[in-house]
Design a protein around this motif. Structure first.
Motif, mmCIF file in Angstrom:
data_model
loop_
_atom_site.group_PDB
_atom_site.id
_atom_site.type_symbol
_atom_site.label_atom_id
_atom_site.label_comp_id
_atom_site.label_asym_id
_atom_site.label_seq_id
_atom_site.Cartn_x
_atom_site.Cartn_y
_atom_site.Cartn_z
ATOM 1 N N SER A 137 0.824 -1.203 0.000
ATOM 2 C CA SER A 137 0.000 0.000 0.000
ATOM 3 C C SER A 137 0.862 1.257 0.000
ATOM 4 O O SER A 137 0.470 2.291 -0.549
ATOM 5 C CB SER A 137 -0.936 0.005 1.209
ATOM 6 N N SER A 138 2.055 1.170 0.593
ATOM 7 C CA SER A 138 2.959 2.321 0.568
ATOM 8 C C SER A 138 3.455 2.588 -0.847
ATOM 9 O O SER A 138 3.602 3.741 -1.262
ATOM 10 C CB SER A 138 4.146 2.075 1.503
ATOM 11 N N PHE A 139 3.734 1.519 -1.602
ATOM 12 C CA PHE A 139 4.118 1.704 -3.001
ATOM 13 C C PHE A 139 2.983 2.337 -3.803
ATOM 14 O O PHE A 139 3.215 3.181 -4.667
ATOM 15 C CB PHE A 139 4.518 0.366 -3.621
ATOM 16 N N SER A 140 1.748 1.931 -3.511
ATOM 17 C CA SER A 140 0.605 2.529 -4.199
ATOM 18 C C SER A 140 0.492 4.011 -3.862
ATOM 19 O O SER A 140 0.216 4.841 -4.740
ATOM 20 C CB SER A 140 -0.683 1.795 -3.812
ATOM 21 N N SER A 141 0.712 4.345 -2.587
ATOM 22 C CA SER A 141 0.677 5.751 -2.195
ATOM 23 C C SER A 141 1.789 6.531 -2.878
ATOM 24 O O SER A 141 1.590 7.678 -3.313
ATOM 25 C CB SER A 141 0.814 5.876 -0.669
#
Length: 547
Positions: free
Chosen positions: A496-500
């Motif tokens: 999810s951090s990569f998506s952010s």
């Protein structure tokens, strides 16, 4: 004798000093006596200090123009006091307005960062706020003018710099996202001090025997615990094969045929659904990357079965007729409905495993609950599929020797664990430096504590181990619990951090440096929704660097 400190002598300002020496004490914290004539201050509130300043700087001229005890002197001092208070009030109002404007600017920048939006949008928000105020208060010109002037004072820089710092009070940090503060367990974007476990998606570059990340970290920390992401495991267990894979492929081709044969055909299908007031307005496309769409695609096809068959009957192509026969064949659709049910259960499991603040015990319990439901299916083919699915889950989710079921049970039910040599040996595999004898004594002592048992019933797992279990008495048992609580069971937060990051660093923000990207990502991943919950109040802010 030690030298006296003036700060501890508690000198009080005397009102008669104003008439004698033209000094006043401003009405704010840590104020110093201020000369009404030259506005200079003295460090210590003492008669000699004020008298020395007045006699040296002003006595000759002031006493000549305004003799002591005269009415002219009293009137002059009263005028100077009024002028001083007016200037202080003006400066205070200006400072307060500037602080409010700065706080508003930082609040908007914080909200933009949380929403992963460019800071340049702040000017748009400002113009919208001015337009809204002008429209809402158009019948009150005075109030509208005041509010608009305040909004116009809000100033935005090209980049806003934030330094969001947090701390940890134990050695077992949950990757780079978890810390302990104010007696709660939090997942944030932090630096990493000591790695005690690592969760991977099974990529060769990570798990390779000699050059992989896990092997390199294990060379530094031999006690490192390495796990395969639980979410990835559940996906691998649900791989289709045989008749089920053939059914899924047929459904995928059917959806693609309706969507992609021609844009006119797709528009006609949607128009028919709209005319019939169908439950859904369109079909969903399947994507192997977003594997959750499998279950959603099957659900949508099952819900629109009659509409699909009716629409395909109006088409003249051979493929349309083949898909129509597939839809009206009850035996074939039986596999579709069965696969839809299976995928819906897998979707529910996947959604349970996603999200923040999940411990390894929570996620393994969700998997165990799913495994207990795998006794469904009626005919032989379906029974074979369910058996294969259950076997896959059993093999993939068997606890590794480093993390046995007794260790996981200890976190939730610490009083049901026996303090025998076998359990402490399992605990030592997880934490090699632990003292087995001391651990056995602590488990026995904990099992006889009625107070801890009552607290365990009343509070949650995290609260129990962090706040209820004394650190001094139960150092080893609490250490094992902290290790399990801070262990990442999946790569969800990392993904999810990569998506952010992809949302923040888009092609339009080409001036965003790595340092600014890191700051924006820290804010976006903060669990607190408002800047006031994570940062100091505006009254405590003296500059942008304080924020």
């Amino acid at each position: 004798m030690a030298k006296r400190k003036a700060d501890f002598e508690n000198h009080q300002f005397k009102s008669d000093w104003t008439d004698c020496f033209c000094f006043i004490l401003p009405d704010h914290a840590k104020a110093k006596p201020t000369c009404l004539i030259c506005m200079q201050t003295v460090a210590v509130c003492k008669t000699d200090n004020l008298k020395r300043h007045f006699n040296t700087m002003h006595a000759a001229s002031f006493n000549a123009n305004y003799p002591p005890e005269s009415d002219q002197r009293k009137q002059k001092i009263a005028n100077m006091i009024t002028s001083f208070k007016h200037s202080v009030s003006t400066i205070s109002k200006s400072t307060s307005a500037q602080e409010s404007a700065t706080a508003a600017s930082l609040q908007i920048s914080w909200n933009l960062a949380k929403a992963k939006k460019p800071f340049a949008d702040a000017e748009l928000i400002k113009s919208c706020a001015v337009a809204m105020v002008s429209e809402v208060l158009r019948h009150d010109e005075k109030q509208k003018k005041t509010v608009v002037e305040l909004l116009q004072q809000v100033y935005f820089t090209t980049f806003c710099f934030f330094a969001v710092s947090s701390s940890s009070d134990w050695a077992h940090n949950r990757g780079s996202h978890l810390y302990h503060t104010d007696s709660i367990l939090c997942e944030e974007w932090l630096g990493c001090w000591q790695i005690i476990s690592i969760v991977t998606d099974g990529a060769p570059s990570v798990v390779e025997q000699h050059k992989g990340l896990v092997s390199r970290l294990s060379a530094i920390n031999p006690a490192l615990l390495a796990f395969h992401c639980i979410i990835h495991k559940s996906v691998l267990c649900a791989k289709l094969c045989g008749k089920m894979q053939e059914t899924m492929d047929t459904v995928t081709r059917l959806v693609n045929f309706v969507h992609e044969s021609s844009s006119l055909q797709h528009r006609l299908f949607r128009a028919m659904l709209d005319e019939l007031s169908a439950e859904h307005k369109d079909l969903l496309l399947h994507n192997d990357v977003r594997w959750l769409s499998k279950g959603r695609v099957l659900e949508r096809v099952c819900d629109l079965r009659d509409e699909l068959a009716s629409f395909l009957s109006t088409l003249q192509s051979q493929r349309a007729q083949e898909f129509k026969m597939f839809l009206i064949d009850n035996d074939m659709m039986g596999y579709v409905f069965f696969l839809c049910d299976i995928m819906s259960h897998l979707n529910c499991l996947n959604l349970q495993l996603q999200g923040k603040n999940h411990t390894v015990v929570d996620m393994y319990e969700a998997v165990e609950a799913f495994r207990s439901k795998n006794n469904m299916g009626e005919d032989q083919v379906m029974q074979d599929f369910v058996s294969s699915l259950a076997k896959n889950f059993y093999e993939c989710f068997e606890c590794t020797p480093k993390l046995s079921s007794d260790i996981l049970l200890f976190l939730r039910q610490p009083f049901s664990v026996s303090a025998d040599g076998q359990w402490t040996a399992e605990a030592k595999k997880v934490w090699p430096s632990i003292d087995e004898a001391a651990l056995q004594m602590e488990v026995l002592e904990m099992g006889t504590s009625d107070v801890l048992k009552a607290q365990h019933r009343d509070v949650g797992v995290n609260d129990f181990w962090i706040n209820m279990v004394p650190q001094a008495r139960f150092k080893n048992t609490r250490g094992i619990a902290m290790l399990l609580l801070t262990m990442f069971p999946s790569t969800y937060i990392c993904q999810s951090s990569f998506s952010s990051m992809n949302s923040i660093k888009n092609q339009d923000r080409n001036r965003l440096s790595n340092a600014h990207l890191d700051q924006c990502l820290r804010i976006a991943k903060q669990s607190t929704g408002l800047i006031s919950e994570a940062l100091p109040p505006p009254s405590a802010v003296t500059s942008l660097t304080d924020w």
